[in-house]
Design a protein around this motif. Structure first.
Motif, mmCIF file in Angstrom:
data_model
loop_
_atom_site.group_PDB
_atom_site.id
_atom_site.type_symbol
_atom_site.label_atom_id
_atom_site.label_comp_id
_atom_site.label_asym_id
_atom_site.label_seq_id
_atom_site.Cartn_x
_atom_site.Cartn_y
_atom_site.Cartn_z
ATOM 1 N N THR A 283 0.845 -1.184 0.000
ATOM 2 C CA THR A 283 0.000 0.000 0.000
ATOM 3 C C THR A 283 0.880 1.232 0.000
ATOM 4 O O THR A 283 1.854 1.303 0.741
ATOM 5 C CB THR A 283 -0.915 0.024 1.241
ATOM 6 O OG1 THR A 283 -1.709 -1.154 1.251
ATOM 7 C CG2 THR A 283 -1.821 1.243 1.216
ATOM 8 N N GLY A 284 0.532 2.224 -0.829
ATOM 9 C CA GLY A 284 1.311 3.453 -0.895
ATOM 10 C C GLY A 284 1.181 4.287 0.371
ATOM 11 O O GLY A 284 0.209 4.155 1.122
ATOM 12 N N GLU A 285 2.150 5.155 0.590
ATOM 13 C CA GLU A 285 2.153 5.973 1.802
ATOM 14 C C GLU A 285 0.956 6.918 1.878
ATOM 15 O O GLU A 285 0.522 7.304 2.960
ATOM 16 C CB GLU A 285 3.448 6.788 1.884
ATOM 17 C CG GLU A 285 3.661 7.737 0.708
ATOM 18 C CD GLU A 285 5.009 8.434 0.766
ATOM 19 O OE1 GLU A 285 5.343 8.998 1.827
ATOM 20 O OE2 GLU A 285 5.717 8.422 -0.253
ATOM 21 N N LYS A 286 0.392 7.286 0.725
ATOM 22 C CA LYS A 286 -0.767 8.188 0.715
ATOM 23 C C LYS A 286 -2.075 7.436 0.903
ATOM 24 O O LYS A 286 -3.141 8.048 0.963
ATOM 25 C CB LYS A 286 -0.803 8.965 -0.598
ATOM 26 C CG LYS A 286 0.423 9.851 -0.812
ATOM 27 C CD LYS A 286 0.369 10.532 -2.171
ATOM 28 C CE LYS A 286 1.633 11.346 -2.411
ATOM 29 N NZ LYS A 286 1.632 11.967 -3.779
ATOM 30 N N LEU B 191 6.270 6.155 -2.053
ATOM 31 C CA LEU B 191 6.911 5.037 -1.379
ATOM 32 C C LEU B 191 5.879 4.245 -0.565
ATOM 33 O O LEU B 191 4.764 4.702 -0.340
ATOM 34 C CB LEU B 191 8.037 5.552 -0.490
ATOM 35 C CG LEU B 191 9.179 6.256 -1.231
ATOM 36 C CD1 LEU B 191 10.277 6.666 -0.254
ATOM 37 C CD2 LEU B 191 9.752 5.387 -2.335
ATOM 38 N N PRO B 192 6.257 3.045 -0.099
ATOM 39 C CA PRO B 192 5.277 2.199 0.581
ATOM 40 C C PRO B 192 4.925 2.684 1.978
ATOM 41 O O PRO B 192 5.753 3.246 2.689
ATOM 42 C CB PRO B 192 5.978 0.836 0.639
ATOM 43 C CG PRO B 192 7.434 1.171 0.645
ATOM 44 C CD PRO B 192 7.561 2.362 -0.252
ATOM 45 N N GLY B 193 3.681 2.453 2.345
ATOM 46 C CA GLY B 193 3.241 2.711 3.706
ATOM 47 C C GLY B 193 3.065 1.416 4.467
ATOM 48 O O GLY B 193 3.251 1.356 5.685
ATOM 49 N N LEU B 194 2.719 0.357 3.731
ATOM 50 C CA LEU B 194 2.460 -0.948 4.346
ATOM 51 C C LEU B 194 2.825 -2.040 3.359
ATOM 52 O O LEU B 194 2.525 -1.942 2.164
ATOM 53 C CB LEU B 194 0.975 -1.066 4.728
ATOM 54 C CG LEU B 194 0.564 -2.285 5.559
ATOM 55 C CD1 LEU B 194 1.014 -2.103 7.012
ATOM 56 C CD2 LEU B 194 -0.950 -2.477 5.511
#
Length: 208
Positions: free
Chosen positions: A53-56, A95-98
């Protein structure tokens, strides 16, 4: 009146200045990164789900790292030739969030899964520009843009940052939980060499 010698000197200085300006131009932002996996030598892992999952939190990616993970050079380490380019490549400045991963440990026939949160601090390290070249091509590789997940047979995950110019930089560790698979699920077999090693040494806990 400017003589020819002075004129040539001025032109030379302008050219040098232009080259210097071009060399010192603002670096491009990080727009490509990857998530790679590795298992300790002889302790093969089989990855079947990788979700990012994306950071946003507005989108994400799903991909296959490589079902059979690359192996480290030693049963008790995470070093190896494939540590920085065996992963799922994502072309995005977000960048990735998860990161969610599920894998099967073939040494002990246990399945694990874990959702791994990527911190702002880790993303900032990925975006940090380093004027560094390496390898036979001496190519500029300015970012620590590879997230390496070290998948241990006891379910411990070591999260590193690296790339060709940087060694593994441990960020943190998390413990995955066992995932209940279907009763008829058949685990792939280890190689003969790996099985012989596991039969002799067992599956250690807490060393990775």
């Amino acid at each position: 009146m400017i003589n020819a010698k002075t004129f040539l000197l001025i032109i030379f200085c302008l050219l040098v200045s232009s080259c210097s300006t071009e060399y010192q131009a603002e670096p491009q932002e990080l727009d490509e990164w990857r998530v790679s996996t590795m298992a300790p030598r002889y302790y093969s892992a089989y990855v079947d789900i990788l979700l990012i999952t994306g950071e946003k939190k507005q989108g994400g990616w799903r991909g296959v790292v490589t079902k059979y993970t690359k192996l480290s050079t030693h049963p008790n380490s995470w070093e190896g030739r494939e540590r920085y380019h065996s992963g799922y490549v994502i072309q995005s400045s977000e960048l990735p969030g998860l990161v969610y991963i599920r894998w099967h440990s073939l040494a002990n026939n246990v399945t694990y899964d874990k959702a791994i949160r990527i911190s702002d601090d880790m993303r900032n390290k990925m975006r940090e520009y380093h004027d560094i070249r390496c390898g036979k091509s001496n190519k500029l590789r300015p970012y620590k843009n590879n997230i390496l997940l070290g998948l241990a047979p006891d379910g411990m995950i070591s999260i590193f940052l690296n790339n060709r110019c940087f060694d593994n930089e441990l960020q943190f560790k998390v413990q995955a939980v066992e995932y209940k698979v279907a009763d008829d699920f058949v685990y792939p077999e280890l190689s003969e060499e790996a099985q012989a090693y596991v039969d002799e040494h067992g599956v250690p806990v807490g060393i990775w």
